[in-house]
Design a protein around this motif. Structure first.
Motif, PDB file in Angstrom:
ATOM      1  N   VAL A 153       0.843  -1.198   0.000  1.00  8.45           N
ATOM      2  CA  VAL A 153       0.000   0.000   0.000  1.00  8.45           C
ATOM      3  C   VAL A 153       0.877   1.247   0.000  1.00  8.45           C
ATOM      4  N   ARG A 154       1.950   1.230   0.813  1.00  3.24           N
ATOM      5  CA  ARG A 154       2.763   2.434   0.944  1.00  3.24           C
ATOM      6  C   ARG A 154       3.596   2.681  -0.310  1.00  3.24           C
ATOM      7  N   GLU A 155       4.303   1.649  -0.767  1.00  2.00           N
ATOM      8  CA  GLU A 155       5.270   1.876  -1.846  1.00  2.00           C
ATOM      9  C   GLU A 155       4.608   1.900  -3.219  1.00  2.00           C
ATOM     10  N   THR A 156       3.724   0.921  -3.485  1.00  5.43           N
ATOM     11  CA  THR A 156       3.159   0.822  -4.835  1.00  5.43           C
ATOM     12  C   THR A 156       1.981   1.762  -5.020  1.00  5.43           C
ATOM     13  N   ILE A 157       1.075   1.799  -4.027  1.00  3.42           N
ATOM     14  CA  ILE A 157      -0.143   2.585  -4.231  1.00  3.42           C
ATOM     15  C   ILE A 157       0.118   4.056  -3.937  1.00  3.42           C
ATOM     16  N   VAL A 158       0.592   4.363  -2.703  1.00  7.38           N
ATOM     17  CA  VAL A 158       0.655   5.773  -2.313  1.00  7.38           C
ATOM     18  C   VAL A 158       1.810   6.486  -3.015  1.00  7.38           C
ATOM     19  N   VAL A 159       3.016   5.934  -2.872  1.00  6.51           N
ATOM     20  CA  VAL A 159       4.165   6.622  -3.473  1.00  6.51           C
ATOM     21  C   VAL A 159       4.197   6.387  -4.984  1.00  6.51           C
ATOM     22  N   ALA A 164      -4.756   5.678   3.327  1.00  3.81           N
ATOM     23  CA  ALA A 164      -4.839   4.701   2.234  1.00  3.81           C
ATOM     24  C   ALA A 164      -4.875   3.287   2.787  1.00  3.81           C
ATOM     25  N   SER A 165      -4.054   2.992   3.821  1.00  5.83           N
ATOM     26  CA  SER A 165      -4.032   1.620   4.318  1.00  5.83           C
ATOM     27  C   SER A 165      -5.326   1.316   5.071  1.00  5.83           C
ATOM     28  N   ALA A 166      -5.892   2.303   5.781  1.00  3.27           N
ATOM     29  CA  ALA A 166      -7.180   2.068   6.452  1.00  3.27           C
ATOM     30  C   ALA A 166      -8.257   1.759   5.418  1.00  3.27           C
ATOM     31  N   LEU A 167      -8.286   2.556   4.328  1.00  4.92           N
ATOM     32  CA  LEU A 167      -9.268   2.333   3.260  1.00  4.92           C
ATOM     33  C   LEU A 167      -9.078   0.948   2.636  1.00  4.92           C
ATOM     34  N   PHE A 168      -7.809   0.613   2.337  1.00  2.00           N
ATOM     35  CA  PHE A 168      -7.506  -0.661   1.679  1.00  2.00           C
ATOM     36  C   PHE A 168      -7.933  -1.839   2.549  1.00  2.00           C
ATOM     37  N   PHE A 169      -7.507  -1.830   3.828  1.00  4.92           N
ATOM     38  CA  PHE A 169      -7.803  -2.983   4.681  1.00  4.92           C
ATOM     39  C   PHE A 169      -9.291  -3.080   4.970  1.00  4.92           C
ATOM     40  N   VAL A 222     -20.947   1.537  -0.361  1.00 11.75           N
ATOM     41  CA  VAL A 222     -19.933   2.054  -1.288  1.00 11.75           C
ATOM     42  C   VAL A 222     -20.167   3.519  -1.602  1.00 11.75           C
ATOM     43  N   ILE A 223     -21.454   3.948  -1.613  1.00 15.17           N
ATOM     44  CA  ILE A 223     -21.714   5.373  -1.843  1.00 15.17           C
ATOM     45  C   ILE A 223     -21.173   6.184  -0.680  1.00 15.17           C
ATOM     46  N   ALA A 224     -21.291   5.653   0.547  1.00 12.87           N
ATOM     47  CA  ALA A 224     -20.737   6.367   1.698  1.00 12.87           C
ATOM     48  C   ALA A 224     -19.215   6.467   1.587  1.00 12.87           C
ATOM     49  N   LEU A 225     -18.562   5.362   1.169  1.00 12.93           N
ATOM     50  CA  LEU A 225     -17.101   5.382   1.037  1.00 12.93           C
ATOM     51  C   LEU A 225     -16.679   6.374  -0.042  1.00 12.93           C
ATOM     52  N   ALA A 226     -17.394   6.351  -1.192  1.00 10.44           N
ATOM     53  CA  ALA A 226     -17.041   7.263  -2.282  1.00 10.44           C
ATOM     54  C   ALA A 226     -17.336   8.700  -1.908  1.00 10.44           C
ATOM     55  N   ALA A 227     -18.426   8.912  -1.138  1.00 12.00           N
ATOM     56  CA  ALA A 227     -18.751  10.274  -0.711  1.00 12.00           C
ATOM     57  C   ALA A 227     -17.681  10.813   0.216  1.00 12.00           C
ATOM     58  N   MET A 228     -17.096   9.918   1.025  1.00 10.63           N
ATOM     59  CA  MET A 228     -16.000  10.345   1.895  1.00 10.63           C
ATOM     60  C   MET A 228     -14.831  10.845   1.060  1.00 10.63           C
ATOM     61  N   VAL A 229     -14.472  10.092   0.002  1.00  7.54           N
ATOM     62  CA  VAL A 229     -13.385  10.511  -0.877  1.00  7.54           C
ATOM     63  C   VAL A 229     -13.737  11.815  -1.581  1.00  7.54           C
ATOM     64  N   PHE A 230     -15.001  11.933  -2.026  1.00  3.85           N
ATOM     65  CA  PHE A 230     -15.447  13.137  -2.741  1.00  3.85           C
ATOM     66  C   PHE A 230     -15.349  14.366  -1.848  1.00  3.85           C
ATOM     67  N   ILE A 231     -15.856  14.257  -0.612  1.00  4.65           N
ATOM     68  CA  ILE A 231     -15.836  15.408   0.300  1.00  4.65           C
ATOM     69  C   ILE A 231     -14.395  15.747   0.668  1.00  4.65           C
ATOM     70  N   LEU A 232     -13.567  14.716   0.795  1.00  4.42           N
ATOM     71  CA  LEU A 232     -12.152  14.947   1.114  1.00  4.42           C
ATOM     72  C   LEU A 232     -11.463  15.714  -0.017  1.00  4.42           C
ATOM     73  N   PHE A 287      -9.766   0.754  -5.640  1.00  7.61           N
ATOM     74  CA  PHE A 287     -10.428   1.834  -4.904  1.00  7.61           C
ATOM     75  C   PHE A 287      -9.388   2.722  -4.229  1.00  7.61           C
ATOM     76  N   THR A 288      -8.385   2.087  -3.601  1.00  7.95           N
ATOM     77  CA  THR A 288      -7.379   2.875  -2.892  1.00  7.95           C
ATOM     78  C   THR A 288      -6.534   3.678  -3.873  1.00  7.95           C
ATOM     79  N   ILE A 289      -6.144   3.047  -5.003  1.00  8.85           N
ATOM     80  CA  ILE A 289      -5.324   3.753  -5.991  1.00  8.85           C
ATOM     81  C   ILE A 289      -6.057   4.989  -6.499  1.00  8.85           C
ATOM     82  N   LEU A 290      -7.354   4.807  -6.857  1.00 11.77           N
ATOM     83  CA  LEU A 290      -8.088   5.944  -7.420  1.00 11.77           C
ATOM     84  C   LEU A 290      -8.315   7.020  -6.384  1.00 11.77           C
ATOM     85  N   ALA A 291      -8.586   6.619  -5.118  1.00 11.91           N
ATOM     86  CA  ALA A 291      -8.749   7.624  -4.064  1.00 11.91           C
ATOM     87  C   ALA A 291      -7.468   8.429  -3.915  1.00 11.91           C
TER      88      ALA A 291
END
Lengths: 255, 75
Positions: free
Chosen positions: A63-69, A83-88, A115-125, A239-243
């Motif tokens: 999650v840290r090296e491939t997705i975030v960085v 990202a790791s909280a979302l992923f796990f 999933v709408i709640a999760l996506a809305a969290m990313v949207f508001i963020l 999901f984590t990559i796109l967020a």
């Protein structure tokens, strides 16, 4: 078609508070996520000991090296916790639905509301980060790409605005549809094996063939379940990559 | 009544056709890339998995529409 039971009504556990089976599954995956991440945070030994610790360490490192960085850049490193909280969380939600005790274990991420709640969290963020880093005017200016003619600016503004809203919506639809589609394919194969076993045959040969043929959909179910486990990992990753990509776009200077 | 079912079936078939072509082209390019440059295999694999998720998402949007049409018939 009567054999196919795709939709199980959610198990009512405590209806007064609206607590149903998927809510319990979400709480369980939140607890598992908390245990995993707090174990990673509190571990004093830099070298992971044992199989589970190594697995967890490898996944966190991914999650840290491939997705975030890898997708967000070096400046996104502080977002590894999010990202790791979302992923796990998404991973555990997806995997709990594969435990084959249908009304008790359910997939929270197969429900549109979750999933709408999760996506809305990313949207508001992303909205908040955009306004925080660029100000309201700078945020609106990001919708007009630099160097386009002034006549095309209103059209581009509308297109970019629609894109900004549709991106998190597609995030939600992708996860939800993937989870539901996998369950439906498994349900179709299980219904096919039922159909083979209970086929109304009269001759002994056709009966034997029909009973022996039951193994084929069952094998397909096994293969499909293995594929579903793969899909669970892939969808949590996507999901984590796109967020992370949306968040790094929100922080980045517009160009 | 039945028009919605036929529409759902045709739409899902066309979406599967497009997705099959898309993933086929992606696999072709990925295999060629790995054959030309075997050391880039890891990077190509992760990009290919990401791209597959995007391509199949388009078929899944059609799947959602097909399910909505199916529910319209059974309702």
């Amino acid at each position: 078609m009567q054999d196919m039971q795709i939709y199980h009504p959610p198990l009512e556990i405590f209806p007064a508070l609206g607590i149903t089976g998927p809510v319990v599954m979400m709480l369980l995956s939140a607890l598992l996520t908390f245990l995993c991440l707090s174990h990673l945070a509190r571990r004093s030994d830099p070298v992971p000991q044992g199989f589970m610790a190594n697995l967890l360490d490898a996944m966190y490192g991914f999650v840290r090296e491939t997705i975030v960085v890898g997708f967000g850049g070096e400046s996104m490193r502080p977002w590894t916790g999010f990202a790791s909280a979302l992923f796990f969380f998404i991973l555990f939600c997806n995997l709990l639905g594969l435990v084959p005790l249908a009304p008790i274990f359910s997939t929270p991420t197969a429900l549109p509301a979750v999933v709408i709640a999760l996506a809305a969290m990313v949207f508001i963020l992303t909205l908040w980060l955009n306004i925080k880093h660029h100000g309201p005017i700078g945020f609106l200016r990001k919708f007009i790409p630099a160097g386009i003619p002034i006549a095309a600016a209103p059209l581009m503004f509308i297109i970019e605005l629609v894109g900004f809203v549709v991106k998190p919506a597609s995030l939600a639809i992708r996860l939800c549809a993937n989870m539901n589609a996998g369950h439906m394919v498994i349900a179709v194969f299980v219904a096919a094996s039922k159909g083979f076993w209970f086929a109304p045959t009269s001759h002994w040969l056709t009966t034997t063939l029909s009973k022996a043929g039951t193994i084929l959909p069952l094998l397909a179910t096994t293969l499909m379940t293995g594929f579903e486990i793969f899909i669970c990992f892939i969808q949590a990753m996507i999901f984590t990559i796109l967020a992370i990509i949306y968040i790094s776009d929100a922080i980045a200077e517009h160009h | 009544m039945n028009g919605a079912g036929i529409g759902a079936g045709i739409g899902m078939g066309l979406a599967s056709l497009g997705t099959g072509l898309g993933i086929g082209l992606l696999a072709m390019a990925a295999v060629q890339g790995i054959a030309r440059q075997p050391e880039a295999e890891g990077k190509i694999r992760s990009m290919a998995i990401l791209a597959i998720a995007f391509i199949e998402a388009i078929a899944l949007y059609t799947f959602v529409i097909a399910i909505l049409l199916y529910l319209k018939i059974s309702a």
